[in-house]
Design a protein around this motif. Structure first.
Motif, mmCIF file in Angstrom:
data_model
loop_
_atom_site.group_PDB
_atom_site.id
_atom_site.type_symbol
_atom_site.label_atom_id
_atom_site.label_comp_id
_atom_site.label_asym_id
_atom_site.label_seq_id
_atom_site.Cartn_x
_atom_site.Cartn_y
_atom_site.Cartn_z
ATOM 1 N N TYR A 242 0.840 -1.193 0.000
ATOM 2 C CA TYR A 242 0.000 0.000 0.000
ATOM 3 C C TYR A 242 0.878 1.246 0.000
ATOM 4 N N ILE A 243 0.569 2.149 -0.913
ATOM 5 C CA ILE A 243 1.258 3.430 -0.973
ATOM 6 C C ILE A 243 0.231 4.498 -0.657
ATOM 7 N N SER A 244 0.466 5.202 0.430
ATOM 8 C CA SER A 244 -0.479 6.223 0.840
ATOM 9 C C SER A 244 -0.490 7.376 -0.153
ATOM 10 N N ARG A 245 -1.699 7.767 -0.544
ATOM 11 C CA ARG A 245 -1.877 8.939 -1.397
ATOM 12 C C ARG A 245 -1.062 8.866 -2.688
ATOM 13 N N THR A 246 -1.156 7.732 -3.361
ATOM 14 C CA THR A 246 -0.453 7.580 -4.632
ATOM 15 C C THR A 246 -0.938 8.651 -5.608
ATOM 16 N N THR A 247 -0.017 9.286 -6.294
ATOM 17 C CA THR A 247 -0.390 10.288 -7.285
ATOM 18 C C THR A 247 -0.198 9.751 -8.702
ATOM 19 N N TYR A 248 0.998 9.254 -8.986
ATOM 20 C CA TYR A 248 1.270 8.756 -10.333
ATOM 21 C C TYR A 248 1.782 7.315 -10.280
ATOM 22 N N MET A 249 1.391 6.566 -11.294
ATOM 23 C CA MET A 249 2.055 5.310 -11.647
ATOM 24 C C MET A 249 2.687 5.581 -12.999
ATOM 25 N N GLY A 250 3.967 5.270 -13.109
ATOM 26 C CA GLY A 250 4.651 5.657 -14.330
ATOM 27 C C GLY A 250 5.629 4.630 -14.846
ATOM 28 N N TRP A 251 6.027 4.844 -16.070
ATOM 29 C CA TRP A 251 7.074 4.058 -16.711
ATOM 30 C C TRP A 251 8.202 4.998 -17.112
ATOM 31 N N PHE A 252 9.403 4.590 -16.768
ATOM 32 C CA PHE A 252 10.605 5.310 -17.155
ATOM 33 C C PHE A 252 11.498 4.364 -17.941
ATOM 34 N N ARG A 253 12.453 4.921 -18.632
ATOM 35 C CA ARG A 253 13.433 4.083 -19.312
ATOM 36 C C ARG A 253 14.801 4.735 -19.231
ATOM 37 N N GLN A 254 15.801 3.885 -19.318
ATOM 38 C CA GLN A 254 17.168 4.379 -19.282
ATOM 39 C C GLN A 254 18.023 3.556 -20.222
ATOM 40 N N ALA A 255 18.588 4.238 -21.192
ATOM 41 C CA ALA A 255 19.513 3.603 -22.123
ATOM 42 C C ALA A 255 20.937 3.812 -21.608
ATOM 43 N N PRO A 256 21.863 2.958 -22.013
ATOM 44 C CA PRO A 256 23.248 3.100 -21.547
ATOM 45 C C PRO A 256 23.804 4.483 -21.856
ATOM 46 N N GLY A 257 24.387 5.112 -20.851
ATOM 47 C CA GLY A 257 24.989 6.415 -21.040
ATOM 48 C C GLY A 257 24.015 7.577 -21.060
#
Length: 124
Positions: free
Chosen positions: A27-42
């Protein structure tokens, strides 16, 4: 204890599709966003898509707009990222994240909960 676990990554050819899944527990209190991030090398981690949990408004990076769809299944506590027309530049580790701050949907520093990531590799 909060846990986010991604799945669905893999290797595809350009033009293909993938659906990434993020199963979250706890449980996360007061969730605002659920998101997806990405990271490429460098490169820095960048926001790909997010959903404002209170109003279901969605946000997308310009680089994926029209090709990506974020959705959430409340019954299974799963967040999805459907990616179509994949390009080699979409190659990255993709992370699911949750925020309970009032920050920006695409600011990684505003997200306090992260999964381990799932690799997406797009070949030309």
């Amino acid at each position: 204890q909060v846990s986010l676990e991604e799945s669905g990554g893999g290797s595809v050819q350009a033009g293909g599709s993938l659906r990434l899944s993020c199963a979250f527990t706890g449980y996360i209190s007061r969730t605002t966003y659920m998101g997806w991030f990405r990271q490429a090398p460098g490169k820095e981690r960048e926001g790909v898509a997010a959903m404002y949990t209170r109003g279901k408004r969605t946000y997308y990076a310009d680089s994926v707009k029209g090709r990506a769809t974020i959705s959430q299944d409340n019954a299974s506590n799963t967040v999805y990222l459907q990616m179509n027309s994949l390009k080699p530049e979409d190659t990255a580790m993709y992370y699911c994240a949750a925020s309970n701050s009032a920050g920006s949907w695409n600011s990684a520093g505003d997200f306090g909960y992260w999964g381990q990531g799932t690799q997406v590799t797009v070949s030309s």
